[in-house]
Scaffold this active site. Structure first.
Site, PDB file in Angstrom:
ATOM      1  N   GLY A   1      49.204   1.136   3.648  1.00 25.94           N
ATOM      2  CA  GLY A   1      50.324   0.276   4.033  1.00 25.94           C
ATOM      3  C   GLY A   1      51.434   0.208   2.998  1.00 25.94           C
ATOM      4  O   GLY A   1      52.608   0.369   3.329  1.00 25.94           O
ATOM      5  N   GLY A   2      51.083  -0.019   1.748  1.00 28.06           N
ATOM      6  CA  GLY A   2      52.112  -0.111   0.707  1.00 28.06           C
ATOM      7  C   GLY A   2      52.857   1.189   0.513  1.00 28.06           C
ATOM      8  O   GLY A   2      54.084   1.205   0.351  1.00 28.06           O
TER       9      GLY A   2
ATOM     10  N   LYS B   1      47.936   5.168   7.988  1.00 22.94           N
ATOM     11  CA  LYS B   1      47.353   6.513   8.014  1.00 22.94           C
ATOM     12  C   LYS B   1      45.836   6.405   8.032  1.00 22.94           C
ATOM     13  O   LYS B   1      45.237   5.413   7.612  1.00 22.94           O
ATOM     14  CB  LYS B   1      47.809   7.351   6.818  1.00 22.94           C
TER      15      LYS B   1
ATOM     16  N   PRO C   1      46.395  -4.048   7.004  1.00 25.97           N
ATOM     17  CA  PRO C   1      45.664  -4.820   5.984  1.00 25.97           C
ATOM     18  C   PRO C   1      45.807  -4.198   4.601  1.00 25.97           C
ATOM     19  O   PRO C   1      45.813  -2.974   4.449  1.00 25.97           O
ATOM     20  CB  PRO C   1      44.203  -4.744   6.464  1.00 25.97           C
ATOM     21  N   MET C   2      45.911  -5.052   3.592  1.00 24.94           N
ATOM     22  CA  MET C   2      45.969  -4.582   2.216  1.00 24.94           C
ATOM     23  C   MET C   2      44.555  -4.277   1.723  1.00 24.94           C
ATOM     24  O   MET C   2      43.595  -4.920   2.118  1.00 24.94           O
ATOM     25  CB  MET C   2      46.628  -5.638   1.329  1.00 24.94           C
ATOM     26  N   GLY C   3      44.440  -3.266   0.863  1.00 20.39           N
ATOM     27  CA  GLY C   3      43.136  -2.905   0.325  1.00 20.39           C
ATOM     28  C   GLY C   3      42.197  -2.323   1.347  1.00 20.39           C
ATOM     29  O   GLY C   3      40.977  -2.376   1.171  1.00 20.39           O
ATOM     30  N   GLY C   4      42.759  -1.738   2.407  1.00 17.60           N
ATOM     31  CA  GLY C   4      41.928  -1.212   3.481  1.00 17.60           C
ATOM     32  C   GLY C   4      41.869   0.292   3.553  1.00 17.60           C
ATOM     33  O   GLY C   4      41.205   0.858   4.428  1.00 17.60           O
ATOM     34  N   GLY C   5      42.596   0.999   2.685  1.00 20.54           N
ATOM     35  CA  GLY C   5      42.607   2.452   2.738  1.00 20.54           C
ATOM     36  C   GLY C   5      43.501   3.015   3.824  1.00 20.54           C
ATOM     37  O   GLY C   5      43.416   4.202   4.154  1.00 20.54           O
TER      38      GLY C   5
ATOM     39  N   ASP D   1      49.987   8.640  -2.261  1.00 19.12           N
ATOM     40  CA  ASP D   1      50.033   8.680  -0.797  1.00 19.12           C
ATOM     41  C   ASP D   1      51.455   8.643  -0.243  1.00 19.12           C
ATOM     42  O   ASP D   1      51.647   8.881   0.951  1.00 19.12           O
ATOM     43  CB  ASP D   1      49.251   7.507  -0.195  1.00 19.12           C
TER      44      ASP D   1
ATOM     45  N   SER E   1      53.213   3.529   2.776  1.00 22.18           N
ATOM     46  CA  SER E   1      54.030   3.751   3.972  1.00 22.18           C
ATOM     47  C   SER E   1      55.305   2.927   3.924  1.00 22.18           C
ATOM     48  O   SER E   1      56.391   3.415   4.273  1.00 22.18           O
ATOM     49  CB  SER E   1      53.223   3.401   5.223  1.00 22.18           C
TER      50      SER E   1
END
Length: 281
Positions: free
Chosen positions: A105-106, A15, A98-102, A140, A108
């Site tokens: 992902g997690g 997102k 990417p993790m920690g990218g805003g 989220d 979603s």
């Protein structure tokens, strides 16, 4: 043998926050937000197989993250608890976001587990119930279950469908991972943006109230924004660290991607008008 179905693959899109304002803070510490969410076609893949023993098994846990802490495992167990399902699932995650990218992902991945297992287990819970389960996993998660571009208020869980343009994005990763909790607890964070009157992107200023704090703490993000500003009006998504530029045409995005991809991990992504698993119900 515990598996009773073969693995099936389900998409989990990233997102973008096309705008993000912090309008207040609740007594319990949760921040009140206004944001326009949209999905893009940068996706993780969640593979699921139904088990007849009731177990939830993550076949490929992320190094350093206990399987029991993974949002996908927690989502499956929450769905079991809410529905009374006796079936289980084996889960395989294939990460591209990417993790920690805003980019969510997690969250979603967790939402995709809720949506897919609701079908595979034949639990048939309504979408709103899945959103209610999701918000207990993370603020989220509900928007991914909601499945449409959304104007979000509350802690991000009060959702209204809103119109977003067809667009292409160049998404840049500055090479740092930003811990969301650290940004929300920062003393310099703006927490009093005025609420919008209209719930529409057209009436909302493109901004991100977290961006200035993240730039103070992570100069790599500030440098990325400065470089991207040579090609348009970049914005950080979520609590960072990723930065994006919006374009009307794929060719425009492609040209900017070519210019920036030598300096940053970069993606070209198409904006989506609904989640790939959205069924209209």
């Amino acid at each position: 043998m515990a598996l009773i179905t073969p693995f099936q693959a389900f998409p989990a899109p990233a997102k973008l926050n096309l705008t993000l304002a912090i309008t207040g803070r609740r007594a319990d510490g949760y921040h009140l937000l206004e944001s326009v969410f949209r999905f893009i076609d940068l996706m993780d893949t969640v593979e699921l197989a139904v088990r007849d023993d009731g177990d939830i098994v993550l076949d490929n846990p992320i190094p350093g993250v206990p399987a029991d802490s993974d949002l996908t495992v927690r989502a499956a167990r929450a769905l079991q608890a809410a529905s009374g399902a006796t079936l289980g699932a084996s889960i395989r995650l294939h990460k591209r976001i990417p993790m920690g990218g805003g980019l969510g992902g997690g969250s979603s991945d967790a939402a995709t587990v809720l949506l897919a297992l609701n079908q595979l287990w034949n639990t048939q819970l309504p979408r709103q119930t899945l959103q209610d389960i999701g918000v207990k996993l993370g603020a989220d998660v509900p928007v991914f279950v909601f499945g449409r571009p959304a104007f979000a208020t509350g802690i991000g869980d009060e959702l209204t469908e809103c119109a977003v343009p067809d667009a292409w994005y160049v998404v840049l990763h500055p090479g740092v991972s930003v811990p969301t909790a650290k940004i929300f607890s920062h003393q310099g964070l703006t927490r009093n943006s005025p609420p919008s009157i209209m719930r529409a992107l057209q009436t909302t200023q493109r901004k991100n109230d977290m961006q200035s704090v993240v730039c103070q703490m992570f100069p790599e993000v500030a440098q990325c924004l400065a470089k991207a500003s040579e090609y348009g009006e970049p914005l950080m998504t979520g609590s960072g660290a990723c930065v994006f530029l919006e374009f009307d045409k794929e060719a425009q995005a492609g040209a900017v991607f070519q210019s920036l991809s030598s300096s940053y991990t970069a993606f070209i992504a198409k904006g989506l008008q609904h989640h790939p698993l959205y069924d209209g119900r």
